[in-house]
Design an enzyme around this catalytic site. Structure first.
Site, PDB file in Angstrom:
ATOM      1  N   LYS A  85       2.059  -1.723  -0.460  1.00  0.00           N
ATOM      2  CA  LYS A  85       3.635  -1.363  -0.038  1.00  0.00           C
ATOM      3  C   LYS A  85       3.538  -3.123   1.075  1.00  0.00           C
ATOM      4  O   LYS A  85       4.606  -3.442   0.642  1.00  0.00           O
ATOM      5  CB  LYS A  85       3.238  -0.544   0.418  1.00  0.00           C
ATOM      6  CG  LYS A  85       4.991  -0.390   0.549  1.00  0.00           C
ATOM      7  CD  LYS A  85       5.160   1.287   0.275  1.00  0.00           C
ATOM      8  CE  LYS A  85       6.789   2.185   0.220  1.00  0.00           C
ATOM      9  NZ  LYS A  85       7.284   1.239  -0.783  1.00  0.00           N
ATOM     10  N   CYS A  96      -3.185  -3.663   4.658  1.00  0.00           N
ATOM     11  CA  CYS A  96      -4.595  -3.853   5.396  1.00  0.00           C
ATOM     12  C   CYS A  96      -3.661  -3.386   6.417  1.00  0.00           C
ATOM     13  O   CYS A  96      -2.738  -2.942   6.900  1.00  0.00           O
ATOM     14  CB  CYS A  96      -4.816  -4.485   6.125  1.00  0.00           C
ATOM     15  SG  CYS A  96      -6.170  -5.375   5.461  1.00  0.00           S
ATOM     16  N   LYS A 113       8.658  -2.393 -13.116  1.00  0.00           N
ATOM     17  CA  LYS A 113       8.120  -1.510 -12.665  1.00  0.00           C
ATOM     18  C   LYS A 113       7.488  -1.130 -13.610  1.00  0.00           C
ATOM     19  O   LYS A 113       6.340  -0.034 -13.722  1.00  0.00           O
ATOM     20  CB  LYS A 113       9.132  -0.633 -12.775  1.00  0.00           C
ATOM     21  CG  LYS A 113      10.360  -0.814 -11.183  1.00  0.00           C
ATOM     22  CD  LYS A 113       9.444  -0.437  -9.946  1.00  0.00           C
ATOM     23  CE  LYS A 113      10.114  -0.220  -8.959  1.00  0.00           C
ATOM     24  NZ  LYS A 113      10.005  -1.445  -8.216  1.00  0.00           N
ATOM     25  N   TRP A 147      -7.244  -3.791   2.615  1.00  0.00           N
ATOM     26  CA  TRP A 147      -6.943  -3.678   1.160  1.00  0.00           C
ATOM     27  C   TRP A 147      -7.641  -5.200   0.610  1.00  0.00           C
ATOM     28  O   TRP A 147      -7.054  -6.288   1.617  1.00  0.00           O
ATOM     29  CB  TRP A 147      -5.508  -3.808   1.056  1.00  0.00           C
ATOM     30  CG  TRP A 147      -4.416  -4.860  -0.575  1.00  0.00           C
ATOM     31  CD1 TRP A 147      -4.217  -3.877  -1.205  1.00  0.00           C
ATOM     32  CD2 TRP A 147      -4.554  -5.745  -0.547  1.00  0.00           C
ATOM     33  NE1 TRP A 147      -3.632  -4.066  -2.172  1.00  0.00           N
ATOM     34  CE2 TRP A 147      -3.631  -5.915  -1.629  1.00  0.00           C
ATOM     35  CE3 TRP A 147      -4.019  -7.043  -0.699  1.00  0.00           C
ATOM     36  CZ2 TRP A 147      -2.950  -6.955  -1.931  1.00  0.00           C
ATOM     37  CZ3 TRP A 147      -3.274  -8.149  -1.233  1.00  0.00           C
ATOM     38  CH2 TRP A 147      -3.038  -7.993  -1.925  1.00  0.00           C
ATOM     39  N   GLU A 173       3.133  -2.672 -13.475  1.00  0.00           N
ATOM     40  CA  GLU A 173       3.068  -2.079 -11.813  1.00  0.00           C
ATOM     41  C   GLU A 173       2.848  -0.497 -11.932  1.00  0.00           C
ATOM     42  O   GLU A 173       1.732  -0.337 -11.731  1.00  0.00           O
ATOM     43  CB  GLU A 173       3.803  -1.822 -10.128  1.00  0.00           C
ATOM     44  CG  GLU A 173       4.464  -2.460 -10.139  1.00  0.00           C
ATOM     45  CD  GLU A 173       5.771  -3.385  -8.896  1.00  0.00           C
ATOM     46  OE1 GLU A 173       5.254  -2.955  -7.460  1.00  0.00           O
ATOM     47  OE2 GLU A 173       6.508  -2.680  -9.233  1.00  0.00           O
TER      48      GLU A 173
HETATM   49  C1  G6P Z   1       5.135  -4.669  -2.906  1.00  0.00           C
HETATM   50  C2  G6P Z   1       6.352  -3.542  -2.640  1.00  0.00           C
HETATM   51  C3  G6P Z   1       7.641  -4.340  -3.644  1.00  0.00           C
HETATM   52  C4  G6P Z   1       8.173  -4.258  -2.951  1.00  0.00           C
HETATM   53  C5  G6P Z   1       7.272  -6.012  -2.295  1.00  0.00           C
HETATM   54  C6  G6P Z   1       8.852  -6.182  -1.096  1.00  0.00           C
HETATM   55  O1  G6P Z   1       4.516  -5.944  -3.780  1.00  0.00           O
HETATM   56  O2  G6P Z   1       4.635  -3.261  -4.211  1.00  0.00           O
HETATM   57  O3  G6P Z   1       7.568  -3.194  -3.718  1.00  0.00           O
HETATM   58  O4  G6P Z   1       9.500  -4.837  -3.266  1.00  0.00           O
HETATM   59  O5  G6P Z   1       6.352  -5.542  -1.387  1.00  0.00           O
HETATM   60  O6  G6P Z   1       8.821  -5.745  -0.062  1.00  0.00           O
HETATM   61  P1  G6P Z   1      10.398  -5.426   0.728  1.00  0.00           P
HETATM   62  O7  G6P Z   1       9.674  -4.670   2.250  1.00  0.00           O
HETATM   63  O8  G6P Z   1       9.627  -6.568   1.860  1.00  0.00           O
HETATM   64  O9  G6P Z   1      11.108  -4.895   0.387  1.00  0.00           O
END
Ligand code: G6P
Length: 608
Positions: free
Chosen positions: A603, A2, A483, A76, A486
């Site tokens: 994200k 969000c 990956k 979200w 995802e």
């Molecule tokens: C989310 C993203 C991931 C990321 C994770 C941790 O799940 O989709 O790609 O690795 O958060 O995020 P950060 O900002 O703490 O590295």
């Protein structure tokens, strides 16, 4: 996740609100909406829609909307499906509200409000807040006072922005567990869930502290702390946002994978002096006392920490524990003296990592260090030592180029700490040379794009895949599996190659692609035995290996082999990281998924 943007101005703010919403899109969302009030309005005017911000923009083009004060949101879904009814802003009479976070005690509050005659139009936890504020305004006419009273009844974490047509000059915003930042502009002030949404709207940012309540009007901002005492929070300059163009790429994810060499150069810039690492020189005295490292992180950042554990132990001879932040926060820790607590986070806002950090504070760690890519985000602001990754904005939900920057940063720290444990200057010079060579070697991996694409075609037709590796390449195998899940929605698992025979080998047959990470190191003969076991059971092997081993492995295993440039053993995991991300990207392209916004994911994960 969000996102919130709110603007209090003197002219119509609908267009800048929509621009702010577009800047929040990168966080991942499933619906969007905005509400505005003007001095003539009896009630807030609102538009919401499921899907993309551009659909909302289209709606506004056909059925205009205007107001001087407004709030907007990308949602979200947590409670309630992605639908127009559940999209924010939520409205109760004269009040409109947007909410980030989770209200844990929404059920009893909802029952209480229903008994009082309120009708709920959504399945969200958030709707109780807007009705509670509406109800509270019977007792007081002051919006800020009503919000303050309601906040006391809420359990959970939240950031709120509230407007009222009875008080159409201002936005009331509260931070309690979810970040909020105010933007100070000319004749217009704003509020947002992260500073990047304020680009172009404000010259200075003011970060709210936990429990702060702000009243934001076009010409003034007033902040009260959790005890309702007026406070001043220091403003910081806001850099104008870097515009990110897709260029030749279809997705930001592709652009970001091809930016790995640049992100490695950026994290190294000014952090090496000749043949030595200078990145932590300012903290030499403190770091000299470090006797152990504890790292908390989530997702790919956590996997980078798991790779680095090998560097801290092998190079620096220091015990290191890497832990998933959501586990760390609820587990009893035994903290050894002089342990460095390190958080690793691209966004600097991940709720579980922030909570782990807060738990670690005051627990007797030697010091706290955060490695982060988002300037002005919460973790670096709270930590004793901040280390910016400088990889530039990362838009795609799945983290890519920032993971290589994180690995380089962690290796710089491991080398610094290793000096005390016998790292000679000649060995340091050798490793610095390996780091300086890395961007070019990564570039060579990316130049093999067609090889990855070719192998991806076959993997894309399967429903499952295994990734295997040993030691520091085991977390890279986990990253490959993460990956692939995802980006392609293929079920994938990562395993330590030596563990296959203890279970996962039962899954191997002619329909199981097994992607093996096979660097030319002292464990290669052990790994080759694992690969023979897979071959003997008909598994489809895809071996990613060093150039020097490629032809021998191809001849012996008669399987697909992708060679990577020969590199230094210590930096090799970074080349393999790029290779598994590139492979997963191509599989996703073949399966026609949305590479930038994988379904159900976000994200900046600001909820627990
Ligand atoms: C989310 C993203 C991931 C990321 C994770 C941790 O799940 O989709 O790609 O690795 O958060 O995020 P950060 O900002 O703490 O590295």
């Amino acid at each position: 996740m969000c996102g919130i943007i709110g603007i209090a101005g003197r002219a119509d703010i609908t267009a800048p609100l929509m621009e702010g919403l577009a800047r929040l899109e990168y966080r991942g969302y499933d619906s969007a909406g905005l509400a505005v009030v003007g001095s003539e309005d009896a009630e807030p005017k609102r538009r919401r829609c499921v899907g993309q911000v551009k659909a909302l923009a289209q709606n506004l083009r056909t059925q205009g909307l205007s107001g001087e004060v407004g709030i907007a949101h990308t949602r979200w879904a947590t409670h309630g499906t992605p639908s127009e009814e559940n999209a924010h802003p939520l409205v109760s009479g004269t009040i409109a509200l947007v909410h980030n976070g989770i209200i844990e005690n929404f059920r009893p509050l909802r029952s209480e409000l229903e008994a009082a005659g309120y009708r709920f139009e959504s399945n969200t936890d958030s709707e109780v807040i807007v009705h509670l504020i509406h109800h509270q305004l019977v007792a007081t006419e002051d919006l800020a006072e009503a919000v303050r009273a309601v906040v006391k009844r809420l359990q959970g974490q939240f950031a709120l922005a509230v407007i009222s047509s009875s008080d159409p000059d201002c936005i009331v915003a509260v931070r309690s567990g979810s970040p909020l930042v105010l933007g100070c502009g000319d004749g217009q002030n704003s509020v947002a869930s992260d500073a990047s949404a304020l680009a172009g709207l404000a010259r200075q940012a003011v970060f709210l502290e936990e429990g702060d309540l702000a009243t934001i009007a076009a010409d003034r901002i007033a902040i009260e702390d959790r005890n309702a005492a007026p406070v001043t929070r220091s403003p910081v300059p806001l850099k104008s946002g870097q515009e990110v163009r897709l260029g030749q790429y279809e997705y930001h994810l592709q652009r970001e994978i091809f930016a790995h060499p640049d992100s490695i150069r950026a994290v190294l810039a000014d952090r090496l002096q000749g043949d030595r690492v200078s990145a932590f020189d300012d903290f030499a005295g403190l770091l000299d006392r470090v006797e152990g490292i504890s790292i908390a992180a989530c997702g790919s950042s956590y996997l980078a920490a798991e790779v680095a554990r090998h560097w801290f132990e092998e190079l620096a001879g220091l015990p290191c524990q890497a832990e998933i932040a959501s586990e760390y926060r609820y587990r009893a820790q035994v903290i050894q003296p002089n342990t460095l607590f390190l958080t690793l986070s691209q966004s600097g806002e991940t709720a579980d990592t922030l909570a782990a950090f807060k738990k670690a504070q005051g627990q007797g760690y030697l010091t706290t260090l955060s490695m982060c890519n988002a300037p002005l985000s919460s973790l670096p602001r709270l930590s004793d030592i901040e280390f910016m990754l400088n990889a530039g904005p990362e838009i795609s939900v799945a983290s890519t180029k920032v993971v290589s920057a994180s690995l380089v940063a962690l290796l710089l720290l491991a080398m610094t700490l290793a000096r005390r444990n016998g790292l000679t200057s000649s060995r340091e010079a050798e490793l610095v040379g390996a780091l300086r060579a890395l961007p070019e070697q990564v570039q060579q991996v990316l130049q093999r794009d067609a090889d990855f694409e070719q192998q991806a075609v076959a993997i894309a037709s399967q429903n499952h895949a295994l990734f295997i590796g040993r030691r520091a390449f085991y977390p890279i195998a986990l990253e490959g599996a993460l990956k692939l899940k995802e980006l392609s929605y293929i079920h994938a698992e990562g395993h330590a190659a030596g563990e296959l025979k203890h279970g996962p080998l039962a899954l191997v047959d002619e329909n199981m692609p097994v992607i093996a990470l096979a660097p030319a190191d002292d464990l290669i003969s052990k790994l080759e035995s694992n690969l023979q076991e897979i071959k003997a059971r008909g598994g489809r092997l895809y071996v990613i290996t060093d150039q020097s081993l490629a032809s021998r492995l191809q001849a012996e295993l008669e399987c697909a082999v992708i060679p990577l440039p020969d590199t230094h053993a210590v930096t090799a995991p970074i080349l393999y990281l790029v290779s598994v991300q590139l492979l997963a990207c191509h599989v996703g392209l073949h399966r026609n998924t949305n590479l930038d916004q994988p379904r159900n994911l976000a994200k900046s994960v600001t909820v627990e």
